[in-house]
Design a protein around this motif. Sequence first.
Motif, PDB file in Angstrom:
ATOM      1  N   ALA A 178       9.412 106.516 114.772  1.00 31.87           N
ATOM      2  CA  ALA A 178      10.401 105.659 114.125  1.00 31.87           C
ATOM      3  C   ALA A 178      11.652 106.419 113.694  1.00 31.87           C
ATOM      4  O   ALA A 178      12.759 105.874 113.717  1.00 31.87           O
ATOM      5  N   GLY A 179      11.497 107.690 113.303  1.00 31.46           N
ATOM      6  CA  GLY A 179      12.635 108.439 112.801  1.00 31.46           C
ATOM      7  C   GLY A 179      13.429 109.172 113.857  1.00 31.46           C
ATOM      8  O   GLY A 179      14.524 109.657 113.569  1.00 31.46           O
ATOM      9  N   THR A 180      12.908 109.303 115.069  1.00 32.23           N
ATOM     10  CA  THR A 180      13.612 110.069 116.097  1.00 32.23           C
ATOM     11  C   THR A 180      13.847 109.282 117.376  1.00 32.23           C
ATOM     12  O   THR A 180      14.867 109.451 118.039  1.00 32.23           O
ATOM     13  N   ALA A 181      12.905 108.434 117.758  1.00 33.12           N
ATOM     14  CA  ALA A 181      13.027 107.698 119.013  1.00 33.12           C
ATOM     15  C   ALA A 181      12.496 106.279 118.841  1.00 33.12           C
ATOM     16  O   ALA A 181      11.509 105.886 119.474  1.00 33.12           O
ATOM     17  N   PRO A 182      13.152 105.467 118.001  1.00 30.36           N
ATOM     18  CA  PRO A 182      12.656 104.111 117.756  1.00 30.36           C
ATOM     19  C   PRO A 182      12.663 103.230 118.994  1.00 30.36           C
ATOM     20  O   PRO A 182      11.853 102.313 119.106  1.00 30.36           O
ATOM     21  N   ASP A 183      13.561 103.513 119.948  1.00 29.63           N
ATOM     22  CA  ASP A 183      13.564 102.736 121.190  1.00 29.63           C
ATOM     23  C   ASP A 183      12.286 102.957 121.976  1.00 29.63           C
ATOM     24  O   ASP A 183      11.746 102.041 122.597  1.00 29.63           O
ATOM     25  N   MET A 184      11.767 104.194 121.934  1.00 28.96           N
ATOM     26  CA  MET A 184      10.498 104.492 122.590  1.00 28.96           C
ATOM     27  C   MET A 184       9.348 103.781 121.883  1.00 28.96           C
ATOM     28  O   MET A 184       8.433 103.256 122.531  1.00 28.96           O
ATOM     29  N   ALA A 185       9.403 103.748 120.558  1.00 26.71           N
ATOM     30  CA  ALA A 185       8.380 103.041 119.781  1.00 26.71           C
ATOM     31  C   ALA A 185       8.376 101.560 120.122  1.00 26.71           C
ATOM     32  O   ALA A 185       7.315 100.939 120.263  1.00 26.71           O
ATOM     33  N   ASN A 186       9.567 100.969 120.272  1.00 28.95           N
ATOM     34  CA  ASN A 186       9.659  99.559 120.637  1.00 28.95           C
ATOM     35  C   ASN A 186       9.042  99.305 122.006  1.00 28.95           C
ATOM     36  O   ASN A 186       8.356  98.298 122.230  1.00 28.95           O
ATOM     37  N   SER A 187       9.275 100.221 122.934  1.00 31.59           N
ATOM     38  CA  SER A 187       8.713 100.071 124.283  1.00 31.59           C
ATOM     39  C   SER A 187       7.193 100.135 124.250  1.00 31.59           C
ATOM     40  O   SER A 187       6.512  99.383 124.958  1.00 31.59           O
ATOM     41  N   LEU A 188       6.637 101.034 123.426  1.00 36.72           N
ATOM     42  CA  LEU A 188       5.188 101.128 123.303  1.00 36.72           C
ATOM     43  C   LEU A 188       4.605  99.816 122.790  1.00 36.72           C
ATOM     44  O   LEU A 188       3.578  99.338 123.278  1.00 36.72           O
ATOM     45  N   SER A 189       5.281  99.229 121.813  1.00 31.69           N
ATOM     46  CA  SER A 189       4.787  97.974 121.235  1.00 31.69           C
ATOM     47  C   SER A 189       4.772  96.860 122.265  1.00 31.69           C
ATOM     48  O   SER A 189       3.879  96.011 122.276  1.00 31.69           O
ATOM     49  N   LYS A 190       5.776  96.853 123.142  1.00 24.85           N
ATOM     50  CA  LYS A 190       5.861  95.807 124.163  1.00 24.85           C
ATOM     51  C   LYS A 190       4.876  96.036 125.307  1.00 24.85           C
ATOM     52  O   LYS A 190       4.390  95.083 125.922  1.00 24.85           O
ATOM     53  N   ALA A 191       4.585  97.288 125.609  1.00 26.83           N
ATOM     54  CA  ALA A 191       3.762  97.606 126.776  1.00 26.83           C
ATOM     55  C   ALA A 191       2.276  97.426 126.525  1.00 26.83           C
ATOM     56  O   ALA A 191       1.532  97.012 127.420  1.00 26.83           O
ATOM     57  N   PHE A 192       1.828  97.756 125.301  1.00 19.99           N
ATOM     58  CA  PHE A 192       0.396  97.761 125.034  1.00 19.99           C
ATOM     59  C   PHE A 192      -0.007  96.520 124.230  1.00 19.99           C
ATOM     60  O   PHE A 192       0.348  96.386 123.062  1.00 19.99           O
ATOM     61  N   TYR A 193      -0.709  95.653 124.882  1.00 21.44           N
ATOM     62  CA  TYR A 193      -1.294  94.486 124.216  1.00 21.44           C
ATOM     63  C   TYR A 193      -2.633  94.227 124.894  1.00 21.44           C
ATOM     64  O   TYR A 193      -2.869  94.690 126.028  1.00 21.44           O
ATOM     65  N   PRO A 194      -3.546  93.548 124.226  1.00 18.53           N
ATOM     66  CA  PRO A 194      -4.886  93.339 124.806  1.00 18.53           C
ATOM     67  C   PRO A 194      -4.820  92.744 126.203  1.00 18.53           C
ATOM     68  O   PRO A 194      -4.171  91.718 126.439  1.00 18.53           O
ATOM     69  N   GLY A 195      -5.459  93.423 127.129  1.00 13.12           N
ATOM     70  CA  GLY A 195      -5.509  92.952 128.508  1.00 13.12           C
ATOM     71  C   GLY A 195      -4.360  93.394 129.374  1.00 13.12           C
ATOM     72  O   GLY A 195      -4.334  93.094 130.572  1.00 13.12           O
ATOM     73  N   SER A 196      -3.391  94.137 128.807  1.00 12.31           N
ATOM     74  CA  SER A 196      -2.231  94.568 129.593  1.00 12.31           C
ATOM     75  C   SER A 196      -2.625  95.654 130.589  1.00 12.31           C
ATOM     76  O   SER A 196      -3.634  96.346 130.419  1.00 12.31           O
ATOM     77  N   LYS A 197      -1.796  95.811 131.606  1.00 11.30           N
ATOM     78  CA  LYS A 197      -2.089  96.850 132.600  1.00 11.30           C
ATOM     79  C   LYS A 197      -1.996  98.243 131.981  1.00 11.30           C
ATOM     80  O   LYS A 197      -2.716  99.159 132.375  1.00 11.30           O
ATOM     81  N   TRP A 198      -1.111  98.411 130.964  1.00  7.45           N
ATOM     82  CA  TRP A 198      -0.967  99.723 130.360  1.00  7.45           C
ATOM     83  C   TRP A 198      -2.116 100.031 129.408  1.00  7.45           C
ATOM     84  O   TRP A 198      -2.488 101.187 129.230  1.00  7.45           O
ATOM     85  N   GLU A 199      -2.705  98.997 128.813  1.00  7.55           N
ATOM     86  CA  GLU A 199      -3.916  99.223 128.031  1.00  7.55           C
ATOM     87  C   GLU A 199      -5.035  99.717 128.942  1.00  7.55           C
ATOM     88  O   GLU A 199      -5.726 100.688 128.619  1.00  7.55           O
ATOM     89  N   GLN A 200      -5.196  99.074 130.084  1.00  4.28           N
ATOM     90  CA  GLN A 200      -6.220  99.497 131.030  1.00  4.28           C
ATOM     91  C   GLN A 200      -5.934 100.901 131.550  1.00  4.28           C
ATOM     92  O   GLN A 200      -6.851 101.699 131.773  1.00  4.28           O
TER      93      GLN A 200
END
Length: 487
Positions: free
Chosen positions: A46-68
Amino acid sequence: MQSKIAHAAERKAFSMALDQAIKGVKGDRREESLSKFLEMGNKLLAGTAPDMANSLSKAFYPGSKWEQFMFDLVDRIDPNILRTSVLNGAYESAFRGLRTTTQSADKYGCNVPWIIIFDPTSACNMHCKGCWAADYGKSLNLSFDDMDKIVSEAKELGTHFFMMTGGEPLVRKKDVVRLAEKHNDCIFGLFTNGTLIDQPFCDDVKRVGNIVFSLSLEGFEEANDGRRGDGCFQKVMDAMDLMKENGLAFGVSTAYTRDNVESVTSDAYYDLIIEKGALWAWYFHYMPVGEGANADLMPTVEQREYMFHRIREVRDYEGGKSIMAMDFQNDGEFVGGCIAGGRVFCHINARGDVEPCVFIHYSNANIHDKSLLECLQQPVFQAYRKNWPWNDNMLQPCPMLENPEILPQIVHEANAGSTEYTSPEDVDHLCARTSPYAASWAPVAKRMWLEEHPTGKKVYEDDISMMEIDKKARMLAEQDAEESVLV
């Protein structure tokens, strides 16, 4: 900057959280454990790369390809490699390293890289067309003490991520393992042709745990061997099989040219390397640098636009392929444009010359004459710092390839010399070779950029991603003074 005691306590806290997450993902609480670990990751960034944190939140959700993808990663990678690489890569480099290098940059008035790329040797068992190291010769080496000096001094500035190129770094495999073992709080990524990987070396990599690999591959057998020599493709396939069997972490590295763009982004290509165990795919736009460089090998503007869309399609949150694909040239907007000159990375060749980029061979400093910090303060790096950004369009990130008027200005301003080993090249001559490409790409890049960013500038969802170094350094120092993010 954070004290060593606080750093050790924070590392221990992250290590404990990581152990719990891995245990949970391997057990019957897979989604819950992964979710908690990613929440911590978002907090760290959050303090250095919040855009990366936002991408992680969007990519990983139950059943997502990135979770698998993450579940498969935990199941397949050797436990020591998994734990050590994540600890050093995620905590030491991506979190603590980003914070400390930012504060060091402010303190010392120069760019301090998050990643340092260096060449253990100029020697290679191959001679590939279009390789930036093709004219380096075979006699130059960084001694173990040289490499130890680079890593030790870099760690003092906050850098914990190192990549090795060459030449072929595994010509020096014993020293590579020794270096990784000594600096067990760092992560080492090797760009290798893969032909020297054997079982004893795999055993060493599993023991030290902090070495990962990007294997050079230019497509299927005909295309690959056309650049790299007969039989090379099969040797790479065999190396992948051995690495997968041993649980090593690896991906592929591909230079895309006019001749192979479509092949190296085909479904068949991805299916092959994923089946072989590749976790990521680095793509590097062919650069006409070095002995015998041929500008005609550069992709057409149509092919480059195709790459822009294809790589995003492949790595999208849904669909695509289960592999992290990255395009060094077209993904400039995700790192603020050009990352060379120490802004994010720099390159040290086998002679010790400290260069802005693996593709841009001009320097005022050598590690044998100066400390690493003094090398980062050299005139050509300071000229990079003063003149960046070259423009607002991050589809034109490079001062050589898309802005050929910029690099000569920087090199002449700094009075930097060519560091090419055998065929030193005048910077004006080099950029004259890229000027026609830059002119043809410019209107396409403008159209594409405005389609994505109608204002002409990338608009960030936060105030931190492009914050000035001095302001960010003060903010991070205040956060560290209050309380550790983890402890």
